[in-house]
Design an enzyme around this catalytic site. Sequence first.
Site, PDB file in Angstrom:
ATOM      1  N   ASN A 224      42.804  11.977   4.890  1.00 32.25           N
ATOM      2  CA  ASN A 224      41.543  11.845   4.164  1.00 32.25           C
ATOM      3  C   ASN A 224      41.808  12.010   2.663  1.00 32.25           C
ATOM      4  O   ASN A 224      42.162  13.096   2.210  1.00 32.25           O
ATOM      5  CB  ASN A 224      40.562  12.916   4.670  1.00 32.25           C
ATOM      6  CG  ASN A 224      39.197  12.810   4.036  1.00 32.25           C
ATOM      7  OD1 ASN A 224      39.072  12.592   2.838  1.00 32.25           O
ATOM      8  ND2 ASN A 224      38.165  12.976   4.841  1.00 32.25           N
ATOM      9  N   GLU A 225      41.624  10.942   1.903  1.00 34.63           N
ATOM     10  CA  GLU A 225      41.909  10.986   0.473  1.00 34.63           C
ATOM     11  C   GLU A 225      40.960  11.921  -0.271  1.00 34.63           C
ATOM     12  O   GLU A 225      41.321  12.513  -1.290  1.00 34.63           O
ATOM     13  CB  GLU A 225      41.847   9.576  -0.122  1.00 34.63           C
ATOM     14  CG  GLU A 225      43.016   8.693   0.291  1.00 34.63           C
ATOM     15  CD  GLU A 225      44.368   9.291  -0.092  1.00 34.63           C
ATOM     16  OE1 GLU A 225      44.540   9.684  -1.262  1.00 34.63           O
ATOM     17  OE2 GLU A 225      45.243   9.393   0.782  1.00 34.63           O
TER      18      GLU A 225
ATOM     19  N   HIS B 157      33.201  28.629   2.675  1.00 43.19           N
ATOM     20  CA  HIS B 157      34.279  29.159   3.500  1.00 43.19           C
ATOM     21  C   HIS B 157      35.643  28.678   2.999  1.00 43.19           C
ATOM     22  O   HIS B 157      36.618  29.420   3.024  1.00 43.19           O
ATOM     23  CB  HIS B 157      34.071  28.736   4.953  1.00 43.19           C
ATOM     24  CG  HIS B 157      33.699  27.289   5.138  1.00 43.19           C
ATOM     25  ND1 HIS B 157      32.639  26.703   4.475  1.00 43.19           N
ATOM     26  CD2 HIS B 157      34.242  26.301   5.899  1.00 43.19           C
ATOM     27  CE1 HIS B 157      32.547  25.428   4.824  1.00 43.19           C
ATOM     28  NE2 HIS B 157      33.515  25.154   5.676  1.00 43.19           N
TER      29      HIS B 157
ATOM     30  N   ASP C 137      41.681  23.793   8.966  1.00 46.05           N
ATOM     31  CA  ASP C 137      40.803  23.492  10.089  1.00 46.05           C
ATOM     32  C   ASP C 137      39.540  24.302   9.867  1.00 46.05           C
ATOM     33  O   ASP C 137      39.605  25.479   9.482  1.00 46.05           O
ATOM     34  CB  ASP C 137      41.456  23.853  11.433  1.00 46.05           C
ATOM     35  CG  ASP C 137      40.777  23.116  12.585  1.00 46.05           C
ATOM     36  OD1 ASP C 137      40.770  21.872  12.551  1.00 46.05           O
ATOM     37  OD2 ASP C 137      40.262  23.772  13.497  1.00 46.05           O
TER      38      ASP C 137
ATOM     39  N   PHE D 230      27.510  17.643   3.527  1.00 45.41           N
ATOM     40  CA  PHE D 230      27.782  16.804   4.694  1.00 45.41           C
ATOM     41  C   PHE D 230      27.808  17.683   5.939  1.00 45.41           C
ATOM     42  O   PHE D 230      27.665  18.900   5.866  1.00 45.41           O
ATOM     43  CB  PHE D 230      29.118  16.066   4.530  1.00 45.41           C
ATOM     44  CG  PHE D 230      30.297  16.983   4.325  1.00 45.41           C
ATOM     45  CD1 PHE D 230      31.036  17.439   5.403  1.00 45.41           C
ATOM     46  CD2 PHE D 230      30.649  17.405   3.052  1.00 45.41           C
ATOM     47  CE1 PHE D 230      32.112  18.293   5.221  1.00 45.41           C
ATOM     48  CE2 PHE D 230      31.722  18.263   2.859  1.00 45.41           C
ATOM     49  CZ  PHE D 230      32.457  18.706   3.941  1.00 45.41           C
TER      50      PHE D 230
ATOM     51  N   ASP E  45      25.607  20.993   6.797  1.00 47.39           N
ATOM     52  CA  ASP E  45      25.096  21.602   5.562  1.00 47.39           C
ATOM     53  C   ASP E  45      23.572  21.641   5.468  1.00 47.39           C
ATOM     54  O   ASP E  45      23.012  22.627   4.974  1.00 47.39           O
ATOM     55  CB  ASP E  45      25.658  20.879   4.336  1.00 47.39           C
ATOM     56  CG  ASP E  45      27.112  21.218   4.053  1.00 47.39           C
ATOM     57  OD1 ASP E  45      27.678  22.051   4.794  1.00 47.39           O
ATOM     58  OD2 ASP E  45      27.688  20.654   3.098  1.00 47.39           O
TER      59      ASP E  45
END
Length: 208
Positions: free
Chosen positions: A16-17, A194, A75, A166, A169
């Site tokens: 994921n860029e 977090h 993660d 996203f 949220d």
Amino acid sequence: MTRRIGSGALVIATHNEGKLKEISALLEPHGVKCISAGSLGLPEPAETGTTFVQNALIKARAAAEASGLVALADDSGLSVDALDGRPGVYTADWAERQWFEGDPGRDWYMAMGKVEGMLQEKGAEVDRSCAFHCVLAVAWPDGEQAVYEGTAPGTLTWPPRGTMGFGYDPVFVPRGREQTFAQLDPAEKHAISHRADAFAKLVADQFG
């Protein structure tokens, strides 16, 4: 003494860029050059762990072993107290559409609705406490590793509020606030998230 990442190249175990850009910005002040596993053509390992720590380590170890460089993986997910910590490591999976639902990809509104439906089944007085979790795992090619865990406690609200952010949220109200993560200015959210908590611990340990 904790082994240090150093100022060489660091492989971010992601394809994921957007995530690469975010992590690169956090580590740039410390002289770390970040490259993604995707740009190196590294395969994505199966995340077979049952905890955030296990999955972060799986990704970090795979990237370190395949590249011969130090690797960093994260993660993260949401745990809801009244649902025995679910969705937990399956946070993203709860947003997965099935083939018969069409439009393959993630449907976060569906995921939020699933959590809310399970809470409502428990009655109006259900405990809505929850927390976002983030685990950062660093792995060296020789097998050494380090783990940093961050949390953002809060409560769940319904219906969803806000258009920023996203995932979950729009239904997550961080402790001490009245707005959801999706209503907060992104800079304010990132300061208390977090991921920010986990990175603060990593930076203090690795570069302090």
